[in-house]
Scaffold this active site. Structure first.
Site, PDB file in Angstrom:
ATOM      1  N   ASN A  67      -7.300   0.109   8.227  1.00  0.00           N
ATOM      2  CA  ASN A  67      -7.269  -0.103   6.881  1.00  0.00           C
ATOM      3  C   ASN A  67      -7.249   1.556   6.337  1.00  0.00           C
ATOM      4  OD1 ASN A  67      -7.157  -0.159   4.085  1.00  0.00           O
ATOM      5  ND2 ASN A  67      -9.375  -0.886   3.934  1.00  0.00           N
ATOM      6  N   LYS A  72      -6.359   2.717   3.541  1.00  0.00           N
ATOM      7  CA  LYS A  72      -6.761   3.048   2.263  1.00  0.00           C
ATOM      8  C   LYS A  72      -5.728   3.725   1.675  1.00  0.00           C
ATOM      9  CE  LYS A  72     -11.447   1.946   3.448  1.00  0.00           C
ATOM     10  NZ  LYS A  72     -13.005   2.011   3.167  1.00  0.00           N
ATOM     11  N   HIS A 113     -10.699  -6.524  -0.814  1.00  0.00           N
ATOM     12  CA  HIS A 113     -11.222  -5.657  -0.385  1.00  0.00           C
ATOM     13  C   HIS A 113     -12.426  -5.149  -1.478  1.00  0.00           C
ATOM     14  CE1 HIS A 113     -12.705  -1.569   1.261  1.00  0.00           C
ATOM     15  NE2 HIS A 113     -12.242  -2.124   2.221  1.00  0.00           N
ATOM     16  N   GLU A 123     -13.571  -2.300  -2.283  1.00  0.00           N
ATOM     17  CA  GLU A 123     -12.820  -1.550  -3.325  1.00  0.00           C
ATOM     18  C   GLU A 123     -12.067  -1.980  -4.440  1.00  0.00           C
ATOM     19  OE1 GLU A 123     -11.354   1.313  -0.207  1.00  0.00           O
ATOM     20  OE2 GLU A 123     -13.328   1.759   0.341  1.00  0.00           O
ATOM     21  N   GLU A 167     -17.469  -7.090   5.403  1.00  0.00           N
ATOM     22  CA  GLU A 167     -17.942  -5.604   5.209  1.00  0.00           C
ATOM     23  C   GLU A 167     -19.046  -5.676   4.358  1.00  0.00           C
ATOM     24  OE1 GLU A 167     -14.068  -3.283   6.136  1.00  0.00           O
ATOM     25  OE2 GLU A 167     -13.903  -3.790   4.050  1.00  0.00           O
ATOM     26  N   GLY A 186     -17.900   3.428   4.730  1.00  0.00           N
ATOM     27  CA  GLY A 186     -17.643   5.024   4.504  1.00  0.00           C
ATOM     28  C   GLY A 186     -18.904   5.947   4.432  1.00  0.00           C
ATOM     29  N   SER A 215     -18.058   1.777   8.778  1.00  0.00           N
ATOM     30  CA  SER A 215     -18.530   2.774   9.538  1.00  0.00           C
ATOM     31  C   SER A 215     -18.349   2.179  11.082  1.00  0.00           C
ATOM     32  CB  SER A 215     -19.845   3.313   9.181  1.00  0.00           C
ATOM     33  OG  SER A 215     -19.792   3.918   7.780  1.00  0.00           O
TER      34      SER A 215
HETATM   35  P1  13P Z   1     -14.886   2.969   6.954  1.00  0.00           P
HETATM   36  O1  13P Z   1     -15.018   2.568   8.373  1.00  0.00           O
HETATM   37  O2  13P Z   1     -14.405   4.061   6.702  1.00  0.00           O
HETATM   38  O3  13P Z   1     -16.436   3.046   6.606  1.00  0.00           O
HETATM   39  O4  13P Z   1     -14.224   1.951   6.015  1.00  0.00           O
HETATM   40  C1  13P Z   1     -14.387   0.576   6.219  1.00  0.00           C
HETATM   41  C2  13P Z   1     -13.446  -0.313   5.619  1.00  0.00           C
HETATM   42  O5  13P Z   1     -13.773  -0.427   4.145  1.00  0.00           O
HETATM   43  C3  13P Z   1     -12.389  -0.947   6.102  1.00  0.00           C
HETATM   44  O6  13P Z   1     -11.761  -1.818   5.176  1.00  0.00           O
END
Ligand code: 13P
Length: 248
Positions: free
Chosen positions: A9, A11, A94, A96, A166, A172, A212
Site C-alpha cells: 500500500n 499510500k 483503511h 487512515e 491492521e 508506520g 510495520s
Molecule cells: P506500515 O507498513 O508503513 O506500518 O503501514 C501499514 C499500512 O497501513 C498498510 O496499509
C-alpha cells in the site's frame, strides 16, 4: 489451502514516473513468488503501473473507491473507472481513510458492494486504535468492524474479499503486533466470519496482517497458521525491501 497474498500500500507516495521505475525493478525480483503479489498505488499512477506490470504476475490495486456508480461527487473515483483501467484489487476502509476522511463502517460496507458489483476484488481493513488496544477492546472493535463490513454480502461474494487486520498503533510506528497477538486477533476475525457464514467460508477467506511489517519480521508473522499475508506500507516503497517481504 489458502494462497498467501502480500500487497504493497503505497499510500500517497510515488509519481507515475516513480511508480513505473519501482515496478520495473520489482518484477524480476518477485518472479518466483509463491504468494499472490499486489501493488496498491495512487489513482494517478494506475495507468503507468499497469503498463509497467505487463509480463509480470503482479496484480494492480487502488487504495479507495466511491460507493456510487457515477455522479456529482467532486474528486471521487468510481468502481467502473477502476475496472476500465483493469485494476484487480481495491483497498477499502483503511484506518487512515477512517481517521482523516470520515469513513465509517457504513460507508465501508457501501464501498465493498460498489466494488464487488463491478467485479473488483476487495482488501477490507479492520483494526483498533492504541486507546482501544490499551483498554483491551481489540476483539470487540474488530468483530464489530467485520460484522458491519460484511452486511448483506453473500457467501459467494466473500470469495472476492481479503481482510487486512491492521492495529492502528502498529502502522508506520515500527511497532509490530507480536506474531501471537496478531494470530489471536486474526483467529477471532475468522471466527466472526464463521458465525456470519459457515466453517468453509471462514477457512477459505484470506486474512492479512498489516503494521510495520518488513523484511526482518515477515517470515515470523507469515509462519503463523492464521496469517495469510501482509499489507505493507513503508517497506513497499522500495523494490528490494518489498521483494524481501514477498519472498519471506
Ligand atoms: P506500515 O507498513 O508503513 O506500518 O503501514 C501499514 C499500512 O497501513 C498498510 O496499509
Amino acid at each position: 489451502m489458502r494462497k498467501p497474498i502480500i500487497a504493497g500500500n503505497w499510500k500517497m507516495n510515488k509519481t507515475p514516473e516513480e511508480a513505473k521505475n519501482l515496478v520495473t525493478e520489482l518484477g524480476p525480483l518477485v518472479k518466483d513468488a509463491k504468494c499472490e503479489v499486489v501493488v496498491c498505488v495512487p489513482f494517478v499512477d494506475l495507468v503507468e503501473t499497469k503498463k509497467a506490470l505487463r509480463g509480470t504476475k503482479i496484480k494492480l490495486g487502488a487504495q479507495n473507491v466511491h460507493w456510487a456508480e457515477y455522479g456529482a461527487f467532486t474528486g471521487e473515483i468510481s468502481a467502473t473507472m477502476l475496472k476500465e483501467l483493469k485494476v484487480d484489487y481495491v483497498i477499502i476502509g483503511h484506518s487512515e481513510r477512517r481517521q482523516y476522511f470520515g469513513e465509517t463502517d457504513q460507508t465501508v460496507n457501501a464501498k465493498i458492494k460498489a466494488a464487488l458489483s463491478k467485479d473488483l476484488k476487495v482488501i477490507v481493513c479492520v483494526g483498533e486504535t492504541l486507546e482501544q488496544y490499551e483498554a483491551e477492546e481489540t476483539i470487540t472493535v474488530v468483530s464489530k468492524q467485520t460484522i458491519e463490513a460484511f452486511k448483506d454480502i453473500s457467501k459467494d461474494e466473500l470469495k472476492k474479499i481479503v481482510i487486512a487486520y491492521e492495529p492502528i498503533w502498529a502502522i508506520g510506528t515500527g511497532k509490530t503486533a507480536s506474531p501471537t497477538d496478531a494470530e489471536e486477533t486474526i483467529s477471532v476475525i475468522r471466527k466472526t466470519i464463521k458465525r456470519l457464514y459457515n466453517t468453509a467460508a471462514s477457512e477459505a477467506i484470506r486474512i492479512q496482517y498489516g503494521g510495520s511489517m518488513n523484511p526482518k519480521n515477515a517470515s515470523e508473522l507469515m509462519a503463523m497458521p492464521s496469517i495469510d499475508g501482509g499489507l505493507i506500507g513503508g517497506a513497499s516503497l522500495n523494490a528490494q525491501d518489498f521483494a524481501k517481504v514477498v519472498n519471506y
